[in-house]
Scaffold this motif. Sequence first.
Motif, PDB file in Angstrom:
ATOM      1  N   SER A 115     -18.139 -24.721 -13.288  1.00  0.00           N
ATOM      2  CA  SER A 115     -16.959 -24.189 -13.959  1.00  0.00           C
ATOM      3  C   SER A 115     -17.266 -23.842 -15.411  1.00  0.00           C
ATOM      4  O   SER A 115     -16.890 -22.764 -15.904  1.00  0.00           O
ATOM      5  N   MET A 116     -17.958 -24.749 -16.100  1.00  0.00           N
ATOM      6  CA  MET A 116     -18.286 -24.535 -17.511  1.00  0.00           C
ATOM      7  C   MET A 116     -19.194 -23.317 -17.683  1.00  0.00           C
ATOM      8  O   MET A 116     -18.951 -22.447 -18.528  1.00  0.00           O
ATOM      9  N   GLU A 117     -20.242 -23.209 -16.871  1.00  0.00           N
ATOM     10  CA  GLU A 117     -21.199 -22.113 -17.025  1.00  0.00           C
ATOM     11  C   GLU A 117     -20.601 -20.771 -16.594  1.00  0.00           C
ATOM     12  O   GLU A 117     -20.966 -19.724 -17.131  1.00  0.00           O
ATOM     13  N   ALA A 118     -19.716 -20.796 -15.600  1.00  0.00           N
ATOM     14  CA  ALA A 118     -19.078 -19.545 -15.184  1.00  0.00           C
ATOM     15  C   ALA A 118     -18.263 -18.954 -16.329  1.00  0.00           C
ATOM     16  O   ALA A 118     -18.203 -17.725 -16.495  1.00  0.00           O
ATOM     17  N   ARG A 119     -17.634 -19.820 -17.124  1.00  0.00           N
ATOM     18  CA  ARG A 119     -16.851 -19.345 -18.264  1.00  0.00           C
ATOM     19  C   ARG A 119     -17.752 -19.010 -19.459  1.00  0.00           C
ATOM     20  O   ARG A 119     -17.485 -18.063 -20.203  1.00  0.00           O
ATOM     21  N   LEU A 120     -18.819 -19.798 -19.636  1.00  0.00           N
ATOM     22  CA  LEU A 120     -19.662 -19.664 -20.823  1.00  0.00           C
ATOM     23  C   LEU A 120     -20.679 -18.534 -20.679  1.00  0.00           C
ATOM     24  O   LEU A 120     -20.851 -17.712 -21.589  1.00  0.00           O
ATOM     25  N   LEU A 121     -21.382 -18.479 -19.531  1.00  0.00           N
ATOM     26  CA  LEU A 121     -22.467 -17.521 -19.345  1.00  0.00           C
ATOM     27  C   LEU A 121     -22.105 -16.358 -18.425  1.00  0.00           C
ATOM     28  O   LEU A 121     -22.729 -15.301 -18.501  1.00  0.00           O
ATOM     29  N   GLY A 122     -21.123 -16.564 -17.533  1.00  0.00           N
ATOM     30  CA  GLY A 122     -20.781 -15.535 -16.558  1.00  0.00           C
ATOM     31  C   GLY A 122     -20.487 -14.173 -17.161  1.00  0.00           C
ATOM     32  O   GLY A 122     -21.105 -13.164 -16.778  1.00  0.00           O
ATOM     33  N   PRO A 123     -19.555 -14.071 -18.137  1.00  0.00           N
ATOM     34  CA  PRO A 123     -19.245 -12.760 -18.723  1.00  0.00           C
ATOM     35  C   PRO A 123     -20.455 -12.097 -19.379  1.00  0.00           C
ATOM     36  O   PRO A 123     -20.636 -10.882 -19.261  1.00  0.00           O
ATOM     37  N   SER A 124     -21.305 -12.894 -20.046  1.00  0.00           N
ATOM     38  CA  SER A 124     -22.497 -12.332 -20.698  1.00  0.00           C
ATOM     39  C   SER A 124     -23.470 -11.769 -19.671  1.00  0.00           C
ATOM     40  O   SER A 124     -24.084 -10.718 -19.882  1.00  0.00           O
ATOM     41  N   MET A 125     -23.642 -12.475 -18.538  1.00  0.00           N
ATOM     42  CA  MET A 125     -24.549 -12.010 -17.495  1.00  0.00           C
ATOM     43  C   MET A 125     -24.048 -10.697 -16.891  1.00  0.00           C
ATOM     44  O   MET A 125     -24.835  -9.769 -16.645  1.00  0.00           O
ATOM     45  N   ILE A 126     -22.748 -10.585 -16.674  1.00  0.00           N
ATOM     46  CA  ILE A 126     -22.181  -9.366 -16.088  1.00  0.00           C
ATOM     47  C   ILE A 126     -22.333  -8.188 -17.061  1.00  0.00           C
ATOM     48  O   ILE A 126     -22.678  -7.070 -16.665  1.00  0.00           O
ATOM     49  N   LYS A 127     -22.109  -8.432 -18.357  1.00  0.00           N
ATOM     50  CA  LYS A 127     -22.290  -7.377 -19.354  1.00  0.00           C
ATOM     51  C   LYS A 127     -23.735  -6.910 -19.433  1.00  0.00           C
ATOM     52  O   LYS A 127     -24.022  -5.752 -19.734  1.00  0.00           O
ATOM     53  N   LYS A 128     -24.671  -7.830 -19.146  1.00  0.00           N
ATOM     54  CA  LYS A 128     -26.093  -7.509 -19.187  1.00  0.00           C
ATOM     55  C   LYS A 128     -26.540  -6.695 -17.982  1.00  0.00           C
ATOM     56  O   LYS A 128     -27.683  -6.242 -17.919  1.00  0.00           O
ATOM     57  N   GLY A 129     -25.665  -6.507 -17.002  1.00  0.00           N
ATOM     58  CA  GLY A 129     -26.018  -5.711 -15.843  1.00  0.00           C
ATOM     59  C   GLY A 129     -26.177  -6.483 -14.551  1.00  0.00           C
ATOM     60  O   GLY A 129     -26.446  -5.891 -13.500  1.00  0.00           O
ATOM     61  N   TYR A 130     -26.015  -7.800 -14.590  1.00  0.00           N
ATOM     62  CA  TYR A 130     -26.072  -8.594 -13.359  1.00  0.00           C
ATOM     63  C   TYR A 130     -24.825  -8.294 -12.528  1.00  0.00           C
ATOM     64  O   TYR A 130     -23.722  -8.179 -13.070  1.00  0.00           O
ATOM     65  N   SER A 131     -24.994  -8.184 -11.225  1.00  0.00           N
ATOM     66  CA  SER A 131     -23.823  -8.008 -10.376  1.00  0.00           C
ATOM     67  C   SER A 131     -22.986  -9.291 -10.403  1.00  0.00           C
ATOM     68  O   SER A 131     -23.522 -10.383 -10.620  1.00  0.00           O
ATOM     69  N   LYS A 132     -21.694  -9.160 -10.175  1.00  0.00           N
ATOM     70  CA  LYS A 132     -20.824 -10.341 -10.170  1.00  0.00           C
ATOM     71  C   LYS A 132     -21.248 -11.326  -9.087  1.00  0.00           C
ATOM     72  O   LYS A 132     -21.235 -12.548  -9.298  1.00  0.00           O
ATOM     73  N   ALA A 133     -21.631 -10.796  -7.924  1.00  0.00           N
ATOM     74  CA  ALA A 133     -22.015 -11.659  -6.806  1.00  0.00           C
ATOM     75  C   ALA A 133     -23.276 -12.443  -7.122  1.00  0.00           C
ATOM     76  O   ALA A 133     -23.358 -13.649  -6.864  1.00  0.00           O
ATOM     77  N   ASN A 134     -24.269 -11.782  -7.719  1.00  0.00           N
ATOM     78  CA  ASN A 134     -25.509 -12.477  -8.053  1.00  0.00           C
ATOM     79  C   ASN A 134     -25.290 -13.496  -9.161  1.00  0.00           C
ATOM     80  O   ASN A 134     -25.869 -14.592  -9.136  1.00  0.00           O
ATOM     81  N   THR A 135     -24.435 -13.134 -10.118  1.00  0.00           N
ATOM     82  CA  THR A 135     -24.089 -14.077 -11.186  1.00  0.00           C
ATOM     83  C   THR A 135     -23.460 -15.336 -10.605  1.00  0.00           C
ATOM     84  O   THR A 135     -23.837 -16.458 -10.960  1.00  0.00           O
ATOM     85  N   ALA A 136     -22.505 -15.169  -9.689  1.00  0.00           N
ATOM     86  CA  ALA A 136     -21.843 -16.311  -9.061  1.00  0.00           C
ATOM     87  C   ALA A 136     -22.830 -17.159  -8.275  1.00  0.00           C
ATOM     88  O   ALA A 136     -22.783 -18.396  -8.321  1.00  0.00           O
ATOM     89  N   ALA A 137     -23.761 -16.519  -7.562  1.00  0.00           N
ATOM     90  CA  ALA A 137     -24.738 -17.259  -6.758  1.00  0.00           C
ATOM     91  C   ALA A 137     -25.650 -18.106  -7.639  1.00  0.00           C
ATOM     92  O   ALA A 137     -25.883 -19.286  -7.360  1.00  0.00           O
ATOM     93  N   VAL A 138     -26.155 -17.519  -8.713  1.00  0.00           N
ATOM     94  CA  VAL A 138     -27.069 -18.254  -9.603  1.00  0.00           C
ATOM     95  C   VAL A 138     -26.359 -19.450 -10.235  1.00  0.00           C
ATOM     96  O   VAL A 138     -26.890 -20.567 -10.259  1.00  0.00           O
ATOM     97  N   LEU A 139     -25.149 -19.228 -10.742  1.00  0.00           N
ATOM     98  CA  LEU A 139     -24.420 -20.299 -11.415  1.00  0.00           C
ATOM     99  C   LEU A 139     -24.037 -21.413 -10.438  1.00  0.00           C
ATOM    100  O   LEU A 139     -24.095 -22.596 -10.774  1.00  0.00           O
ATOM    101  N   ALA A 140     -23.642 -21.030  -9.223  1.00  0.00           N
ATOM    102  CA  ALA A 140     -23.232 -22.029  -8.231  1.00  0.00           C
ATOM    103  C   ALA A 140     -24.414 -22.884  -7.793  1.00  0.00           C
ATOM    104  O   ALA A 140     -24.334 -24.113  -7.770  1.00  0.00           O
ATOM    105  N   PHE A 141     -25.529 -22.253  -7.459  1.00  0.00           N
ATOM    106  CA  PHE A 141     -26.682 -23.011  -6.968  1.00  0.00           C
ATOM    107  C   PHE A 141     -27.328 -23.831  -8.080  1.00  0.00           C
ATOM    108  O   PHE A 141     -27.820 -24.929  -7.841  1.00  0.00           O
ATOM    109  N   GLY A 142     -27.326 -23.319  -9.295  1.00  0.00           N
ATOM    110  CA  GLY A 142     -27.880 -24.090 -10.399  1.00  0.00           C
ATOM    111  C   GLY A 142     -27.128 -25.377 -10.655  1.00  0.00           C
ATOM    112  O   GLY A 142     -27.707 -26.382 -11.091  1.00  0.00           O
ATOM    113  N   SER A 143     -25.830 -25.393 -10.358  1.00  0.00           N
ATOM    114  CA  SER A 143     -25.014 -26.587 -10.616  1.00  0.00           C
ATOM    115  C   SER A 143     -25.449 -27.780  -9.769  1.00  0.00           C
ATOM    116  O   SER A 143     -25.167 -28.925 -10.123  1.00  0.00           O
TER     117      SER A 143
END
Length: 426
Positions: A115-143
């Motif tokens: 939850s914390m990383e999705a709010r903290l890093l998620g928007p930055s990753m999407i702006k950098k060109g990461y797809s939303k789905a890949n961003t969600a997968a990385v953050l979820a599995f890293g947790s």
Amino acid sequence: MLLLIAGLFTLFLVCGLPVAFALGLASIPVFVMTGAMPPTVVIQKMVTATQSFPLLAVPFFILAGNLMNVTGITHRLVKFASLLTGWMAGGLAQVSIVLSFMMGGISGSAVADASMEARLLGPSMIKKGYSKANTAAVLAFGSIITATIPPSIGLILFGFVNEVSIGRLFLAGVLPGIFLTIVLMITSWFVARKNGYTPDLPELPKIKDLTASFFESIWALAFPVILIIGFRFGIFTATEAGAFLVFYALGVGLFVYRELDFTRLKEAICGSISDLGMVMLLIIMAAVLGYAMTIERAPQQITEFVTTLTENRTAILILVVGVLVVSGMFLEGAANILLVTPIVMPVLVSAGYDPVHMGILIVTLINFGGLTPPVGVIMFTVCGILGVKTGEYTRASIPFFIAMVLFFILMAAVPGLTLLLPNTLM
């Protein structure tokens, strides 16, 4: 026994009742129909479940984690993680994984970290060109790393409910947590190269910048080290370590970073009370159901049933793993540990598996179930915050699913990866 299982599934899936209340209500048939559990005994079991010295570790570690989160330590860890891995392919994805490793010594909860990383890093990753789905997968599995590295709340609950040394479990989680971090970083690198994700930093960081960031973050990075040293030399138990870390976090916030004021302290305390209320309600309700299962001889019946199917140790472990992954798809991690592990642990112990080894494997597996459809808690948390559809998330998660399966096979096949530190230091 069948009545209990049928009652639970009816309450969970059909009625949509919250897990804690479903746990308590599912035991009603036992004390109504058998007379073995009068209402006074139910109340006694609920109260007794809270009167445990090892269980004091839970509120202490929850409060310590929330205190560290409001002192600015998280932002310093993000900066340090960025310098360490931001120059690699898929820089921000690598940052998120390393941050989860570092946060393992602070939050102790996979859902909280996701939850914390999705709010903290998620928007930055999407702006950098990461797809939303890949961003969600990385953050979820890293947790999942956070649930393995001490002080994991899941390991505390597992040790409490299965009477396994929490200190040994903490030590046992260190090497698997490090190895899982490496596995997920390699997977992220391959995904980043395939999708053309660029590094976050144009070049390797300067030594002076890396050193300065390291010393800014040293108070958080020292968190798990203090735990290991304390357990090794018998300075404190898991409960005493939690109390020590609360004062440690207060000291860091007040005298080192000087960012802890009354408002932030109130925020940390209120958040801790909310988190603890949820966990303790699950614990007292699970205690009632656990007593009902003991009366019904559920663990013995399940052990006998499994051993009639097969006496092969590997086959038994595969059966239990299947049960844990499926249950993890439907139940939150703490509820799963309190409800399912007392049932499957006797089966594994009777097959000759080490309780500490199985503890790390089981807690990680249960959290892995939270990443999978149809109702994985971690999956829904990240997808809800980032606005990702479950199908898209699932497709983006395939490389990480494969990596996690290989990791679990290695963990199960090589007990030394888990048991080296506790056998050496305790």
